[in-house]
Design a protein around this motif. Structure first.
Motif, PDB file in Angstrom:
ATOM      1  N   LYS A 513       7.491  -6.334  -7.400  1.00 27.26           N
ATOM      2  CA  LYS A 513       7.828  -7.321  -6.376  1.00 27.26           C
ATOM      3  C   LYS A 513       8.168  -6.596  -5.080  1.00 27.26           C
ATOM      4  N   ALA A 514       7.701  -7.152  -3.958  1.00 25.68           N
ATOM      5  CA  ALA A 514       7.977  -6.573  -2.638  1.00 25.68           C
ATOM      6  C   ALA A 514       8.786  -7.544  -1.797  1.00 25.68           C
ATOM      7  N   TYR A 515       9.839  -7.033  -1.201  1.00 29.10           N
ATOM      8  CA  TYR A 515      10.573  -7.758  -0.169  1.00 29.10           C
ATOM      9  C   TYR A 515      10.051  -7.251   1.175  1.00 29.10           C
ATOM     10  N   VAL A 516       9.603  -8.167   2.013  1.00 28.85           N
ATOM     11  CA  VAL A 516       8.915  -7.791   3.242  1.00 28.85           C
ATOM     12  C   VAL A 516       9.606  -8.383   4.465  1.00 28.85           C
ATOM     13  N   VAL A 517       9.824  -7.527   5.469  1.00 25.69           N
ATOM     14  CA  VAL A 517      10.290  -7.977   6.786  1.00 25.69           C
ATOM     15  C   VAL A 517       9.055  -8.076   7.672  1.00 25.69           C
ATOM     16  N   LEU A 518       8.754  -9.280   8.125  1.00 28.74           N
ATOM     17  CA  LEU A 518       7.552  -9.504   8.924  1.00 28.74           C
ATOM     18  C   LEU A 518       7.716  -9.000  10.354  1.00 28.74           C
ATOM     19  N   ALA A 519       6.604  -8.706  10.994  1.00 25.47           N
ATOM     20  CA  ALA A 519       6.601  -8.323  12.395  1.00 25.47           C
ATOM     21  C   ALA A 519       7.104  -9.493  13.248  1.00 25.47           C
ATOM     22  N   PRO A 520       7.719  -9.217  14.393  1.00 26.44           N
ATOM     23  CA  PRO A 520       8.332 -10.273  15.216  1.00 26.44           C
ATOM     24  C   PRO A 520       7.395 -11.411  15.585  1.00 26.44           C
ATOM     25  N   ALA A 542      -1.330 -13.325   0.361  1.00 26.59           N
ATOM     26  CA  ALA A 542      -2.646 -12.944  -0.162  1.00 26.59           C
ATOM     27  C   ALA A 542      -3.244 -11.794   0.647  1.00 26.59           C
ATOM     28  N   MET A 543      -3.044 -11.837   1.957  1.00 27.17           N
ATOM     29  CA  MET A 543      -3.568 -10.786   2.830  1.00 27.17           C
ATOM     30  C   MET A 543      -2.913  -9.441   2.508  1.00 27.17           C
ATOM     31  N   LEU A 544      -1.591  -9.438   2.319  1.00 23.98           N
ATOM     32  CA  LEU A 544      -0.883  -8.199   2.024  1.00 23.98           C
ATOM     33  C   LEU A 544      -1.227  -7.676   0.634  1.00 23.98           C
ATOM     34  N   GLN A 545      -1.360  -8.569  -0.326  1.00 19.31           N
ATOM     35  CA  GLN A 545      -1.748  -8.141  -1.676  1.00 19.31           C
ATOM     36  C   GLN A 545      -3.136  -7.506  -1.663  1.00 19.31           C
ATOM     37  N   ALA A 546      -4.057  -8.105  -0.925  1.00 19.88           N
ATOM     38  CA  ALA A 546      -5.407  -7.546  -0.825  1.00 19.88           C
ATOM     39  C   ALA A 546      -5.377  -6.182  -0.142  1.00 19.88           C
ATOM     40  N   HIS A 547      -4.520  -6.064   0.839  1.00 23.06           N
ATOM     41  CA  HIS A 547      -4.383  -4.791   1.561  1.00 23.06           C
ATOM     42  C   HIS A 547      -3.947  -3.680   0.606  1.00 23.06           C
ATOM     43  N   VAL A 548      -2.961  -3.947  -0.229  1.00 22.46           N
ATOM     44  CA  VAL A 548      -2.478  -2.932  -1.163  1.00 22.46           C
ATOM     45  C   VAL A 548      -3.539  -2.631  -2.225  1.00 22.46           C
ATOM     46  N   LYS A 549      -4.220  -3.668  -2.697  1.00 25.93           N
ATOM     47  CA  LYS A 549      -5.245  -3.472  -3.727  1.00 25.93           C
ATOM     48  C   LYS A 549      -6.340  -2.521  -3.270  1.00 25.93           C
ATOM     49  N   THR A 550      -6.692  -2.590  -1.987  1.00 26.91           N
ATOM     50  CA  THR A 550      -7.774  -1.741  -1.490  1.00 26.91           C
ATOM     51  C   THR A 550      -7.319  -0.303  -1.236  1.00 26.91           C
ATOM     52  N   MET A 551      -6.002  -0.071  -1.197  1.00 29.34           N
ATOM     53  CA  MET A 551      -5.483   1.253  -0.873  1.00 29.34           C
ATOM     54  C   MET A 551      -4.926   2.003  -2.082  1.00 29.34           C
ATOM     55  N   LEU A 552      -4.399   1.267  -3.063  1.00 23.75           N
ATOM     56  CA  LEU A 552      -3.725   1.893  -4.200  1.00 23.75           C
ATOM     57  C   LEU A 552      -4.360   1.462  -5.513  1.00 23.75           C
ATOM     58  N   TYR A 555      -2.764  -1.627 -10.556  1.00 25.37           N
ATOM     59  CA  TYR A 555      -1.474  -2.009 -11.139  1.00 25.37           C
ATOM     60  C   TYR A 555      -0.312  -1.887 -10.160  1.00 25.37           C
ATOM     61  N   GLU A 556      -0.571  -1.324  -8.958  1.00 25.16           N
ATOM     62  CA  GLU A 556       0.515  -1.102  -8.012  1.00 25.16           C
ATOM     63  C   GLU A 556       0.706  -2.242  -7.011  1.00 25.16           C
ATOM     64  N   TYR A 557      -0.248  -3.151  -6.915  1.00 25.19           N
ATOM     65  CA  TYR A 557      -0.082  -4.192  -5.890  1.00 25.19           C
ATOM     66  C   TYR A 557       1.058  -5.136  -6.291  1.00 25.19           C
ATOM     67  N   PRO A 558       1.823  -5.631  -5.325  1.00 23.12           N
ATOM     68  CA  PRO A 558       2.956  -6.522  -5.652  1.00 23.12           C
ATOM     69  C   PRO A 558       2.476  -7.892  -6.125  1.00 23.12           C
ATOM     70  N   LYS A 559       2.851  -8.225  -7.359  1.00 24.58           N
ATOM     71  CA  LYS A 559       2.465  -9.537  -7.904  1.00 24.58           C
ATOM     72  C   LYS A 559       3.207 -10.661  -7.182  1.00 24.58           C
ATOM     73  N   GLU A 560       4.359 -10.307  -6.625  1.00 23.39           N
ATOM     74  CA  GLU A 560       5.132 -11.297  -5.885  1.00 23.39           C
ATOM     75  C   GLU A 560       5.656 -10.664  -4.597  1.00 23.39           C
ATOM     76  N   ILE A 561       5.633 -11.445  -3.518  1.00 20.32           N
ATOM     77  CA  ILE A 561       6.153 -10.992  -2.227  1.00 20.32           C
ATOM     78  C   ILE A 561       7.118 -12.039  -1.706  1.00 20.32           C
ATOM     79  N   GLU A 562       8.290 -11.582  -1.311  1.00 23.00           N
ATOM     80  CA  GLU A 562       9.293 -12.474  -0.729  1.00 23.00           C
ATOM     81  C   GLU A 562       9.631 -11.981   0.668  1.00 23.00           C
ATOM     82  N   PHE A 563       9.593 -12.896   1.636  1.00 24.81           N
ATOM     83  CA  PHE A 563       9.923 -12.532   3.007  1.00 24.81           C
ATOM     84  C   PHE A 563      11.437 -12.572   3.205  1.00 24.81           C
ATOM     85  N   ILE A 564      11.929 -11.600   3.946  1.00 27.04           N
ATOM     86  CA  ILE A 564      13.362 -11.458   4.143  1.00 27.04           C
ATOM     87  C   ILE A 564      13.608 -11.049   5.598  1.00 27.04           C
ATOM     88  N   GLU A 565      14.722 -11.532   6.172  1.00 28.84           N
ATOM     89  CA  GLU A 565      14.998 -11.240   7.580  1.00 28.84           C
ATOM     90  C   GLU A 565      15.285  -9.770   7.815  1.00 28.84           C
TER      91      GLU A 565
END
Length: 592
Positions: A513-520, A542-552, A555-565
């Motif tokens: 799981k990834a906690y992500v702080v989005l760009a402003p 979906a965009m971020l998951q695809a990004h990780v899948k193409t680079m790593l 099994y390393e892509y985050p199955k879940e992403i939660e946005f956080i301030e």
């Protein structure tokens, strides 16, 4: 799985590295420690520079501290001023009954009086105990009580917090108040009444100088007792990580170095990696007491002519996102950048090289054994994402549970040997944990001091960080190191910062799981959406998951992403993954 263009970039980097000089082996083999029986940090960092006749620069003019202000003129303090103020404060503290070996708490931000306090305590042979102004009452009370500190030196940012816990600290006799604070003793008036020179104690190099409490991840914080000689042990790493700080690399003449770091002087990173080594070389350090921002960092470095800096990866990431092309806005004189606390990652590495004109040198160390691993781009090739190699004078290895060195590519515990490659004692080592002999013994396996940080060693001797032992986890049977995934996410323009933790799962044990702080700009777009968790969020995920899948690896892509301030951070700039991991465990236990 790795993108083809990333492979090309790696091949190009390999060619570039082969063209760089590599003096590592010669430096390591030719280096030897020189530690006298008697050594005092205040003498090395202050007194000797305050004497007349040191080099071409008069002691009266040699700047020690530059107090930077954003809305007013900066104030410059010389080494002579520092020495006179330290002498006066030493007399004041002696009058308050402070004796050799007593602990004196210093609870102030980056300011001239803080540097004075350190020098005053060191030259008395007392022990300085730095405490962050950000500590809450419980953290302050524990450290003040456990250390049995007899005096606390505070300013307006910390006086109320210290006063609120005095009843719990029976050994704390006196509070000295600097700045606009009001306490038992007024700093300014007390120093004004002392005009005599102070006769410094003749301390042995092995005597205690600093007591710093480490974070209590598995129990109460432990006080690491640091000797005077540890500063000497720091110097090879400091000089290398700052691209030969203190000297012109071409002529070996004394340089025009000016240092600044936002790292709090109450922490090892600010005290031992910034303030003390800069003063050791008789150079100015910029003090700034205010909130960090990318604009502040760039404008301060421009205004003060900063040549060398220590910036946390989180700070560099924020600067990269805010100013992709800083050269359009600021004129900088940077010659060296050191970064530590987290992995820098190749996105920030490339940014520093291309946009700041400096190859960032990653460094690794701990309070107990600081500044032991890192890079020095001017003397041996730095590799993006690598911790580097053991700095000259330190014998570093990756060891297994039995204390044996791991083979190339096999993860293990980063450890430092008590003896260098020539069999001589390494001065970097702490004396032990304060009133905790069991914890001190547990830190060692024979002559190896374990860090608790995992890494792999490649065929060329570079170490690659795997994470804290308690940060690495398994998901669906695969071993996951969060740093690589976080670095991949931060490369995406939609992401300002990220933290990866395991999310408990009944079928697979855990998922990524990834906690992500989005760009402003994306935060603003998201705020305009009428429904939280809308299609907008789903598309970004979906965009971020695809990004990780193409680079790593898949099994390393985050199955879940939660946005956080904002990610939970320590006061030293490290992401507190433990906080997020515990949050996930609490949520799992609450499930029906």
């Amino acid at each position: 799985m790795i993108k083809r263009d990333a492979t090309k970039r790696s091949q190009h980097s390999d060619k570039a590295r082969s063209a760089q000089p590599d003096h590592y082996a010669a430096l390591h083999q030719g280096f030897g420690w020189q530690v006298d029986e008697y050594f005092n940090i205040a003498e090395a960092c202050c007194s000797r520079w305050a004497r007349p006749g040191r080099g071409s620069q008069d002691a009266i003019k040699r700047i020690a501290i530059c107090a930077h202000r954003t809305a007013a003129k900066s104030t410059f303090h010389t080494y002579l001023e520092l020495k006179k103020a330290a002498d006066a404060l030493s007399h004041v503290l002696a009058g308050l009954g402070v004796q050799r070996g007593d602990r004196v708490a210093i609870v102030m931000p980056q300011r001239f009086e803080t540097a004075v306090a350190y020098m005053a305590v060191f030259q008395m042979g007392a022990v300085a105990m730095p405490l962050s102004m950000l500590f809450g009452p419980e953290a302050l009370a524990f450290r003040l009580h456990d250390s049995e500190a007899v005096v606390a030196i505070c300013d307006e940012s910390s006086i109320s917090s210290v006063n609120s816990v005095r009843a719990e600290c029976p050994a704390l006799r006196t509070v000295v108040a600097a700045g606009d604070a009001s306490g038992d003793v007024d700093y300014a008036s007390a120093l004004a009444g002392q005009q005599r020179a102070f006769t410094a104690a003749k301390t042995k190099a092995d005597e205690a100088a600093v007591l710093i409490y480490t974070s209590g991840t598995t129990g109460p914080p432990k006080g690491a007792l640091i000797p005077h000689r540890a500063l000497i042990g720091n110097l090879s790493g400091f000089v290398c990580s700052q691209n030969w700080f203190g000297f012109d690399g071409k002529t070996n003449a004394r340089s025009d170095a000016v240092f600044w770091s936002p790292a709090d002087w109450a922490w090892t990173g600010g005290l031992m990696d910034a303030l003390l080594p800069t003063l050791y070389f008789g150079r100015p350090i910029v003090a700034f007491n205010g909130r960090f921002s990318p604009e502040l960092a760039f404008s301060l470095m421009q205004q003060q002519g900063v040549t060398h800096t220590f910036l946390f990866p989180t700070a560099l990431k924020a600067m990269m996102k805010a100013y992709p092309e800083p050269g359009r806005h600021f004129k900088l004189k940077l010659q060296g950048i050191m970064s530590a606390g987290e992995a820098v990652g190749d996105a920030v590495f490339d940014y520093c090289r291309a946009q700041l004109g400096v190859v960032v040198n990653e460094m690794f160390g701990q309070t107990e054994i600081n500044y032991v691993v890192g890079n020095c781009a001017v003397l041996w090739p730095a590799r993006a994402g690598s911790m580097g190699k053991g700095y000259p004078g330190h014998r570093v290895a990756v060891i297994d549970d039995e204390g044996k060195e791991c083979a190339v590519g096999v993860p293990g515990d980063v450890a430092v040997n008590r003896f260098d490659v020539h069999g001589h004692p390494d001065p970097i080592f702490f004396l032990g944990y304060w009133k905790n002999e069991a914890a001190t013994r547990a830190k060692f396996t024979g002559d190896w001091c374990r860090t608790g940080d995992l890494a792999k060693r490649d065929a060329d001797g570079y170490l690659w960080y795997e994470g804290r032992a308690d940060d690495v986890f398994k998901a669906a049977g695969y071993r996951i190191g969060p740093g690589e995934i976080e670095n991949c996410l931060v490369k995406h323009p939609a992401v300002t910062n990220a933290a990866v933790v395991p999310k408990p799962d009944r079928e697979r044990g855990a998922v990524v799981k990834a906690y992500v702080v989005l760009a402003p700009d994306l935060i603003a777009d998201r705020a305009r959406q009428s429904v939280a968790g809308s299609q907008f969020d789903a598309e970004i995920i979906a965009m971020l998951q695809a990004h990780v899948k193409t680079m790593l690896a898949p099994y390393e892509y985050p199955k879940e992403i939660e946005f956080i301030e904002a990610l939970p951070m320590t006061t030293t700039g490290k992401v507190q993954r433990r906080v997020l991991r515990l949050q996930e465990e609490e949520r799992f236990r609450a499930l029906p």
